[in-house]
Write a protein that holds these residues in place. Structure first.
Motif, short mmCIF file in Angstrom:
data_model
loop_
_atom_site.label_atom_id
_atom_site.label_comp_id
_atom_site.label_asym_id
_atom_site.label_seq_id
_atom_site.Cartn_x
_atom_site.Cartn_y
_atom_site.Cartn_z
N ILE A 1 -9.62 11.95 1.00
CA ILE A 1 -9.15 10.72 1.14
C ILE A 1 -7.73 10.69 1.67
O ILE A 1 -7.39 10.21 2.73
CB ILE A 1 -9.57 9.53 0.21
N LEU A 2 -6.85 11.52 0.81
CA LEU A 2 -5.60 11.81 1.15
C LEU A 2 -5.29 12.37 2.42
O LEU A 2 -4.61 12.15 3.30
CB LEU A 2 -4.92 12.26 -0.04
N LYS A 3 -5.96 13.49 2.44
CA LYS A 3 -5.97 14.27 3.88
C LYS A 3 -6.23 13.49 5.09
O LYS A 3 -5.56 13.52 6.03
CB LYS A 3 -6.94 15.52 3.56
N LEU A 4 -7.45 12.75 4.69
CA LEU A 4 -7.79 11.83 5.93
C LEU A 4 -6.58 10.72 6.26
O LEU A 4 -6.24 10.77 7.44
CB LEU A 4 -9.14 11.08 5.45
N TYR A 5 -6.14 10.19 5.19
CA TYR A 5 -4.92 9.12 5.38
C TYR A 5 -3.77 9.71 6.12
O TYR A 5 -3.35 9.30 7.02
CB TYR A 5 -4.54 8.71 4.02
N LEU A 6 -3.42 11.05 5.66
CA LEU A 6 -2.32 11.92 6.25
C LEU A 6 -2.51 12.02 7.61
O LEU A 6 -1.79 11.93 8.55
CB LEU A 6 -1.89 12.87 5.32
N LYS A 7 -3.85 12.54 8.03
CA LYS A 7 -4.21 12.92 9.47
C LYS A 7 -4.08 11.48 10.31
O LYS A 7 -3.54 11.60 11.24
CB LYS A 7 -5.81 13.22 9.40
N LEU A 8 -4.69 10.40 9.61
CA LEU A 8 -4.38 9.05 10.52
C LEU A 8 -3.07 8.87 10.66
O LEU A 8 -2.64 8.08 11.62
CB LEU A 8 -5.37 7.98 9.66
N ALA A 9 -2.21 9.20 9.66
CA ALA A 9 -0.82 8.56 9.69
C ALA A 9 0.03 9.40 10.75
O ALA A 9 1.08 8.88 11.37
CB ALA A 9 -0.20 8.94 8.39
N GLU A 10 -0.70 10.51 11.10
CA GLU A 10 0.14 11.55 12.31
C GLU A 10 -0.06 10.59 13.43
O GLU A 10 0.87 10.89 14.35
CB GLU A 10 -0.78 12.63 12.34
N PHE B 1 0.84 -1.20 0.00
CA PHE B 1 -0.16 0.23 0.00
C PHE B 1 0.98 1.13 -0.05
O PHE B 1 1.88 1.36 0.53
CB PHE B 1 -0.80 -0.08 1.19
N ASN B 2 0.50 2.18 -0.89
CA ASN B 2 0.87 3.58 -0.78
C ASN B 2 -0.01 4.48 -0.96
O ASN B 2 -0.99 4.21 -1.53
CB ASN B 2 2.41 3.67 -1.50
N ALA B 3 0.22 5.69 -0.60
CA ALA B 3 -0.59 6.99 -0.95
C ALA B 3 -0.89 7.21 -2.12
O ALA B 3 -2.02 7.72 -2.39
CB ALA B 3 0.04 8.31 0.01
N LYS B 4 0.16 6.70 -3.15
CA LYS B 4 -0.35 7.22 -4.71
C LYS B 4 -1.38 6.27 -5.04
O LYS B 4 -2.13 6.69 -5.83
CB LYS B 4 0.68 6.73 -5.35
#
Length: 191
Positions: free
Chosen positions: A116-125, A97-100
């Motif tokens: 969805i990308l913003k959400l993913y980055l927020k979860l990754a924090e 899996f990757n963000a791309k």
């Protein structure tokens, strides 16, 4: 807060149950369904025991499962052999899996991909060694958990419906999406 998240997770389980016929059509859909059910159980346990950071990690995993499934299905137009080849290749190179994958989901509107990308980055924090994780672990402020859960469940159901079609969802469960303020899912169901 706990009750709301548990209610939303139960709703996601109901949606998975209702989409069962669709999710049993393809091996990669079935695999995603099984993964999602196990992760939902983990989140329920983590929330029950106040393991909030673990719950957020599980939310990230839910998002990764549905994004990967959607990406591979749309990219390979449902061709199981193509999907299996790509999964096998990705497993060997540790890029399962990757963000791309988010930004490259065919047929998905750019605004949705960006959200969805913003959400993913927020979860990754909260799932990588970041200052945000350190802050949460030391201050023990988990006020964002509810919002992260709502958004993750919303996009998970939205992508499930993109894969299966909204006709698989009963009026009762469509009404619940609106009741729980699942914005993206409700917009999709309103079309």
């Amino acid at each position: 807060m706990k009750e709301t998240i548990q209610l939303l997770l139960s709703y996601l389980n109901e949606v998975l149950l209702e989409l069962d016929n669709c999710l049993n059509k393809y091996p990669h859909f079935y695999r995603a369904k099984i993964l999602l059910k196990h992760v939902i159980e983990n989140i329920m346990e983590n929330i029950k025991h106040d393991h909030v950071v673990d719950a957020i990690r599980d939310l990230r995993l839910i998002l990764e499962v549905i994004v990967q499934t959607t990406y591979l299905h749309m990219k390979h137009k449902g061709d199981q052999k193509g999907i299996e080849r790509e999964l096998s290749r990705r497993e060997k190179t540790a890029s399962i899996f990757n963000a791309k994958m988010i930004t490259n989901i065919p047929g998905l509107h750019g605004v949705v991909k960006k959200d969805i990308l913003k959400l993913y980055l927020k979860l990754a924090e909260y799932t990588h060694p970041t200052s945000k994780l350190l802050e949460v672990l030391t201050v023990r402020d988990f006020s964002e958990l509810r919002e992260l859960a709502v958004r993750t469940i919303d996009y998970t159901i939205y992508l499930l419906l993109m894969l299966c079609g909204k006709s698989y969802l009963s009026n009762e469960l469509a009404h619940k999406a609106r009741k729980y303020n699942l914005e993206r899912t409700s917009k999709y169901l309103g079309k």
